[in-house]
Design a protein around this motif. Sequence first.
Motif, PDB file in Angstrom:
ATOM      1  N   TYR A   1      10.296   2.211  -4.157  1.00  0.00           N
ATOM      2  CA  TYR A   1       9.972   3.555  -4.642  1.00  0.00           C
ATOM      3  C   TYR A   1      10.206   4.606  -3.555  1.00  0.00           C
ATOM      4  O   TYR A   1      10.581   5.746  -3.861  1.00  0.00           O
ATOM      5  N   GLU A   2      10.003   4.211  -2.319  1.00  0.00           N
ATOM      6  CA  GLU A   2      10.300   5.139  -1.228  1.00  0.00           C
ATOM      7  C   GLU A   2      11.796   5.418  -1.161  1.00  0.00           C
ATOM      8  O   GLU A   2      12.222   6.550  -0.957  1.00  0.00           O
ATOM      9  N   TRP A   3      12.610   4.381  -1.360  1.00  0.00           N
ATOM     10  CA  TRP A   3      14.066   4.568  -1.347  1.00  0.00           C
ATOM     11  C   TRP A   3      14.518   5.484  -2.483  1.00  0.00           C
ATOM     12  O   TRP A   3      15.422   6.294  -2.324  1.00  0.00           O
ATOM     13  N   PHE A   4      13.858   5.371  -3.624  1.00  0.00           N
ATOM     14  CA  PHE A   4      14.186   6.224  -4.771  1.00  0.00           C
ATOM     15  C   PHE A   4      13.579   7.625  -4.643  1.00  0.00           C
ATOM     16  O   PHE A   4      13.730   8.442  -5.536  1.00  0.00           O
ATOM     17  N   ASN A   5      12.865   7.898  -3.552  1.00  0.00           N
ATOM     18  CA  ASN A   5      12.267   9.210  -3.302  1.00  0.00           C
ATOM     19  C   ASN A   5      11.224   9.595  -4.346  1.00  0.00           C
ATOM     20  O   ASN A   5      11.191  10.728  -4.836  1.00  0.00           O
ATOM     21  N   ILE A   6      10.352   8.651  -4.686  1.00  0.00           N
ATOM     22  CA  ILE A   6       9.271   8.940  -5.625  1.00  0.00           C
ATOM     23  C   ILE A   6       8.162   9.679  -4.881  1.00  0.00           C
ATOM     24  O   ILE A   6       7.666   9.211  -3.864  1.00  0.00           O
ATOM     25  N   SER A   7       7.757  10.833  -5.411  1.00  0.00           N
ATOM     26  CA  SER A   7       6.815  11.715  -4.696  1.00  0.00           C
ATOM     27  C   SER A   7       5.377  11.495  -5.155  1.00  0.00           C
ATOM     28  O   SER A   7       4.693  12.414  -5.601  1.00  0.00           O
ATOM     29  N   PHE A   8       4.905  10.237  -5.075  1.00  0.00           N
ATOM     30  CA  PHE A   8       3.505   9.984  -5.414  1.00  0.00           C
ATOM     31  C   PHE A   8       2.582  10.783  -4.487  1.00  0.00           C
ATOM     32  O   PHE A   8       2.851  10.914  -3.294  1.00  0.00           O
ATOM     33  N   ASP A   9       1.487  11.272  -5.041  1.00  0.00           N
ATOM     34  CA  ASP A   9       0.411  11.740  -4.170  1.00  0.00           C
ATOM     35  C   ASP A   9      -0.346  10.542  -3.618  1.00  0.00           C
ATOM     36  O   ASP A   9      -0.871  10.593  -2.512  1.00  0.00           O
ATOM     37  N   ARG A  10      -0.396   9.468  -4.412  1.00  0.00           N
ATOM     38  CA  ARG A  10      -0.906   8.200  -3.876  1.00  0.00           C
ATOM     39  C   ARG A  10      -0.364   7.050  -4.704  1.00  0.00           C
ATOM     40  O   ARG A  10      -0.376   7.098  -5.936  1.00  0.00           O
ATOM     41  N   PHE A  11       0.142   6.044  -4.010  1.00  0.00           N
ATOM     42  CA  PHE A  11       0.529   4.788  -4.647  1.00  0.00           C
ATOM     43  C   PHE A  11      -0.468   3.742  -4.169  1.00  0.00           C
ATOM     44  O   PHE A  11      -0.467   3.341  -3.015  1.00  0.00           O
TER      45      PHE A  11
END
Length: 726
Positions: free
Chosen positions: A81-91
């Motif tokens: 998900y980091e590689w896909f640039n997912i902008s979670f406020d929290r995972f």
Amino acid sequence: MKKRLITSALPYVNNIPHLGNIIQVLSGDVFARFCRSFGYETLYVCGTDEYGTATETRALEEKTTPRELCDHYNKIHNEIYEWFNISFDRFGRTSDPIQTEIVQDIFKKVDAAGYISEQEIEQLYSPDQDMFLADRYVRGTCPHCAYEEARGDQCENCGKLLEPTELINPYSPLGGQLEIRKTRHLYLNLPAVLPQFEKWMNKASKDGFWARNAIQMTQAWVRDGLKERAITRDLKWGIPVPRKGFENKVFYVWFDAPIGYISITAGLTENWKDWWQNPDNVELFQFIGKDNIPFHTVIFPSSLLATGDNWTMLHHMSSSEYLNYEGGKFSKSAGMGVFGNDCQDTGIPADVWRFYIFYNRPEKSDTLFTWNDFQDKVNSELIGNFANLINRTLTFSYKFMGDTVGEFNELPLLWDQVNPLLKKVVDHLERAELKDGLKTILQISDIGNKVFQEAEPWKTKESDPEGTKDLLCNLIYLIRDLSIMIAPYLPETSKKIADLFKQGDLDWSTVGSKTGIIRIGKPEILFKKLEDDFIEEMRNRFAGSQKDRQKNSSSTEDTSIENQFNHSVDLRVARITAVEQHPEADKLYIETLDTGDGEPLQIVSGIKDYYSPEELVGKNIILVKNLKPAKLRGVKSFGMLLAASSEEGDKKALEVLFANDDINPGTPVIIEGKDGGPAVKTKLKVDKFFEMPIKTQDGIVSVGETALTVNGETLKTKSVLNGEVG
């Protein structure tokens, strides 16, 4: 404006997510990015769903513990998900202690309100495993549609929820004979909650414009008659049930998993009730696949309603259909399709994958991923339409006007077509119609291309220079608007475009304005065309299951450190053109580099104790070009120079790796015998780079045991002959 609370379906932790799974977290990401840019106070949470049978059984199969299994796959999910640039406020994780606290509290309130009952049932038991088999790990023929591989909790083919004992010819993938034994479980009395639920659902589904399939499936559940649903299981890996007589049981994962949205928020902020118990000021948007609909529209809301507390309830349900793969189905269990780690290995940038996932998002019907369609849509729409407008306009503008944008007259011919579509994009995104939003953005860029083509500025630049300037300036502002609108979908690409306008951070409030741009930078090619031979290679590489692919490639795949480096690190020669002192750090320099791309690049380096500016300016250094940008004491660095270091006692020696002065900036630095890796390099985190074993041995700079070369010549040091390179 109400605050927006956004969740995407918690991915189950016992496997690697494929593109069909990733759609949900990407959908939540695009919507969250839009909401933030548009001015909404926004919170986006997700996490791994870790309890339940699948984890416990998988741990047994792999001879490990459930905790170790979850730790392993949670790390994989995070990296993907980091590689896909997912902008979670929290995972987060549903195995965090706060999840146990909140789940048990909700259960106690539901129980106290009289909505929990006890029932003795017959359940399938495996004498070989000495355990009751939970639903998910019983297989058999579905009694409703005759699908022969139905799971004991739900048929993947028709979507019906099942009890394992309903299956025809049930069997266990673990092997051994099954028998039926009696056990006691707790049930959520959905029929008793129905009056509250139905009143809420009828209003919420209308006000929140739920997806059609969500409304249809929820109404079908009510129409067919809600049944009491078991919320406990005979397992060890799960949340203990706080009720006498049930100490050896845990909560059923589909009771506790949706509560994970709440606990993950609580792990982020102690003020979590400002989000989850504040319905007058917060709207809840959820992004799931259609197989998860009843758990999010019936069971989870009913559980919250049954507590009697004033919860923030579901406002909008975005439930996508299935994404299928090359004529079959994406499947984690069978290993079929393109998985998150596969996407990284192709060398295709994350934004290209993001583009196609949303262009092909299964919003209203199942859609099909094929490599041919992927190639066609990327080459024709992303490159031939969107990127083409940007490149041709800015390249021509830079040549015709230089980098300065002055006053100009608006072109009604352009904006009369575009302005209604700008509003349409917002309308689509407000309703989480992400596919339609993207296609409307592409419709706008197509208009820009046609206006450019029909105006023929290459002909009018001499005969009508003022009119040509007006055309180009209008199109520059259109591109600026496109960079903002495309940002939720393609964040890295948007940043590249926005950086050309030298305006700093832009948000949706800027869209439609015709002020602010004073200068533009020299454009660069945004994407590389997907060629036929490459696509054929990808199709062959990802044919069959993951196990088959691993088996077929294990004997031929080069897994050496050198090959991993070659396919992940982009080293280039760069020339230092200026050096200045970092204003906030005594030991740091800010260097300006010529990388051969036509635009200066800024990096920050901690080499002041070893070199004066005069010793650096004009020198060629080795640049790690594809590092993710990072701020060092408030100044952004867009790469890193390489230096060798060694320590003897208290003394540290450091030598910057210099290339010969006659080598052109931009020249690749490659491993001896390699071709420089794929043409497209993904952005690399600095900690990942530092995991690469680069060193000097007798003055030769090498990766692993192989030398680095520039223009065929071995890269060497003069003073630090044996040391580490970083």
